[in-house]
Write a protein that holds these residues in place. Structure first.
Motif, PDB file in Angstrom:
ATOM      1  N   THR A   2     -73.155   0.974  -0.186  1.00 22.80           N
ATOM      2  CA  THR A   2     -74.541   1.375  -0.360  1.00 22.80           C
ATOM      3  C   THR A   2     -75.420   0.709   0.689  1.00 22.80           C
ATOM      4  O   THR A   2     -75.132  -0.385   1.162  1.00 22.80           O
ATOM      5  N   GLU A  87     -73.004  17.248   5.360  1.00 21.98           N
ATOM      6  CA  GLU A  87     -72.566  16.753   6.667  1.00 21.98           C
ATOM      7  C   GLU A  87     -73.697  16.561   7.671  1.00 21.98           C
ATOM      8  O   GLU A  87     -73.457  16.509   8.875  1.00 21.98           O
ATOM      9  N   ARG A 127     -75.609   6.039  -0.958  1.00 18.98           N
ATOM     10  CA  ARG A 127     -74.156   5.928  -0.857  1.00 18.98           C
ATOM     11  C   ARG A 127     -73.627   7.279  -0.404  1.00 18.98           C
ATOM     12  O   ARG A 127     -74.333   8.302  -0.495  1.00 18.98           O
ATOM     13  N   THR A 128     -72.419   7.298   0.081  1.00 20.78           N
ATOM     14  CA  THR A 128     -71.811   8.565   0.490  1.00 20.78           C
ATOM     15  C   THR A 128     -70.764   8.973  -0.537  1.00 20.78           C
ATOM     16  O   THR A 128     -70.061   8.140  -1.107  1.00 20.78           O
ATOM     17  N   ILE A 129     -70.683  10.271  -0.769  1.00 21.14           N
ATOM     18  CA  ILE A 129     -69.675  10.820  -1.673  1.00 21.14           C
ATOM     19  C   ILE A 129     -68.996  12.005  -0.994  1.00 21.14           C
ATOM     20  O   ILE A 129     -69.483  12.548  -0.005  1.00 21.14           O
ATOM     21  N   ASP A 130     -67.856  12.379  -1.550  1.00 13.75           N
ATOM     22  CA  ASP A 130     -67.156  13.559  -1.062  1.00 13.75           C
ATOM     23  C   ASP A 130     -67.830  14.828  -1.592  1.00 13.75           C
ATOM     24  O   ASP A 130     -68.582  14.793  -2.566  1.00 13.75           O
ATOM     25  N   ASP A 236     -65.411   9.653  -4.432  1.00 11.23           N
ATOM     26  CA  ASP A 236     -65.338   9.190  -3.039  1.00 11.23           C
ATOM     27  C   ASP A 236     -63.920   8.760  -2.679  1.00 11.23           C
ATOM     28  O   ASP A 236     -63.721   7.856  -1.870  1.00 11.23           O
ATOM     29  N   PRO A 306     -64.144  14.357   2.750  1.00 14.63           N
ATOM     30  CA  PRO A 306     -64.590  12.980   2.494  1.00 14.63           C
ATOM     31  C   PRO A 306     -65.954  12.681   3.110  1.00 14.63           C
ATOM     32  O   PRO A 306     -66.277  13.145   4.221  1.00 14.63           O
ATOM     33  N   ALA A 307     -66.746  11.916   2.367  1.00 11.26           N
ATOM     34  CA  ALA A 307     -68.044  11.389   2.834  1.00 11.26           C
ATOM     35  C   ALA A 307     -68.933  12.483   3.428  1.00 11.26           C
ATOM     36  O   ALA A 307     -69.637  12.270   4.413  1.00 11.26           O
ATOM     37  N   THR A 310     -74.622  12.238   1.703  1.00  9.67           N
ATOM     38  CA  THR A 310     -75.318  10.986   1.409  1.00  9.67           C
ATOM     39  C   THR A 310     -76.287  11.241   0.265  1.00  9.67           C
ATOM     40  O   THR A 310     -77.034  12.228   0.291  1.00  9.67           O
TER      41      THR A 310
END
Length: 314
Positions: A2, A87, A127-130, A236, A306-307, A310
Motif C-alpha cells: 500500500t 492498466e 493498493r494494487t489488485i488483479d 492479488d 496481475p496488478a 489500483t
C-alpha cells in the motif's frame, strides 16, 4: 503493498439508476465531502454505457489526468468504469450505492456511509489488485469480482430485471424462479497453469468434462451481495478461482441456496474448487455475467491479469 498519495483532483462517475435510485443522494453527499476536503471534482454522468467509458478514457488520457476516478454506485458501474481505468495506474475509488457492493465489501470500503467512503478517497491510500479479463473477438471485458456462467448467470440476469425485493433476497427469489427451468448442462472446463495449493476441496487435472449446474470464476470471494461462491479467492495472487457446481438435483440445489445466500462455505461432493491462471469454458447456450453485468454466452476464455487495477482502500 500500500502507498499514500494526496488526492486533490477527482473525476466522479455516477449513475442515478444504481441501487434503484439511491446513488443520487450518495453522490451529492460524497461530492460535497470531497470538495470540503479540498479536492477539485468533475462529474461524469453520461447517457449510455459507451459514452461513460469514452468520457472516462478521455479524462484519463488528457493533459491533466485526475488523481483518482471515483464510482458512486454498485458493482455494475464499477465494471463499466474498469473498461476505462484498467492498466492505467489511475486509482479507482468507490462510494458504494448499489445492490451488491461486493468489491467494496471485499476491500473494506464502507458500504453504507458515503461520507466515510469519500473521506477514504481523500486519504489516498492505494493498493494494487488483479482483474479478470474475458477474451472476445471484439474488445475484452474486464471484471473485478466474479464471472458467473450457467444457472447463476441466468439468476443474475433475471434479478437485474426485478424491482422487488431489494438486496440479497432478490437473488434468492430469482434463483427460485430459474430453478424450474433448464438445469444441468454439459460443460468442458480447460485450465491453464492449474494449481491446487491452499484449496480445501481441490480439483485435479487441467481438463474437466462434466454435467454441471454452473461454473463461477472468481477474482474475489463473493458476488450477488455477499454470496460466498469462491471462498478461497485472493485478489492479488495472479490466479482465478473456479467453483464448479456439478449435477445436483433441484432439491439439493434448494438446500444449498440458503447457505449460499448467507455467505457460508459450501461443502458438498458435487461442489469442487479449482485455481488457474486462465480457463476456457464451453457449454452450449450457457449465458455469462461479469460483476453482475451481461458478458455474452459460452464458450469464453477468461484470464487473470496481475496488478491490473489500483484501488483506494482504508
Amino acid at each position: 503493498m500500500t502507498e499514500y498519495s494526496p488526492v486533490r483532483k477527482v473525476t466522479v462517475v455516477t449513475n442515478p439508476r444504481s441501487g434503484h435510485g439511491k446513488s443520487g443522494a450518495a453522490a451529492s453527499a460524497a461530492i460535497a465531502r470531497l470538495r470540503a476536503g479540498g479536492a477539485e471534482v468533475a462529474e461524469v454522468c453520461a447517457p449510455s454505457a459507451v459514452e461513460t467509458v469514452r468520457q472516462v478514457r478521455e479524462v484519463i488520457a488528457g493533459d491533466a489526468p485526475p488523481d483518482a476516478v471515483v464510482c458512486v454506485g454498485g458493482d455494475g458501474l464499477i465494471n463499466l468504469t474498469l473498461q476505462a481505468v484498467a492498466e492505467t495506474g489511475v486509482p479507482l475509488g468507490m462510494v458504494p450505492a448499489g445492490t451488491g457492493n461486493d468489491l467494496a465489501r471485499e476491500l473494506g470500503v464502507p458500504t453504507d456511509d458515503p461520507l466515510a467512503a469519500a473521506a477514504l478517497v481523500l486519504r489516498g491510500r492505494t493498493r494494487t489488485i488483479d482483474l479478470g479479463r474475458i477474451e472476445s473477438p471484439g474488445a475484452p471485458m474486464w471484471f473485478a469480482t466474479v464471472t458467473g456462467t450457467g444457472f447463476d448467470a441466468r439468476v443474475t440476469l433475471r434479478a437485474n430485471e426485478m424491482r422487488w425485493p431489494k438486496g440479497r433476497l432478490r437473488y434468492t427469489v430469482a434463483a427460485l424462479a430459474e430453478i424450474s427451468g433448464r438445469f444441468t448442462v454439459p460443460y468442458r472446463v480447460e485450465l491453464v497453469d492449474a494449481v491446487t495449493d491452499g484449496l480445501t476441496n481441490p480439483g485435479t487435472g487441467s481438463l474437466l468434462e462434466t454435467e454441471a449446474v454452473m461454473v463461477a470464476v472468481g477474482n474475489t470471494r463473493t458476488y450477488g451481495g455477499g454470496m460466498l461462491i469462491c471462498p478461497d479467492a485472493i485478489m492479488d495472487d495472479g490466479l482465478l478461482d473456479l467453483t464448479v457446481v456439478g449435477a445436483l438435483s433441484r432439491r439439493e440445489m434448494l438446500r444449498l441456496l440458503p447457505a449460499l445466500s448467507a455467505g457460508k462455505r459450501q461443502n458438498h461432493p458435487e461442489v469442487k474448487q479449482f485455481r488457474a491462471a486462465a480457463v476456457t469454458l464451453t457449454a452450449a447456450g450457457a449465458p455469462a455475467t461479469a460483476d453482475g453485468e451481461p458478458a455474452g454466452t459460452l464458450p469464453l476464455t477468461i484470464r487473470a491479469v496481475p496488478a491490473a487495477l489500483t484501488v483506494l482502500v482504508p
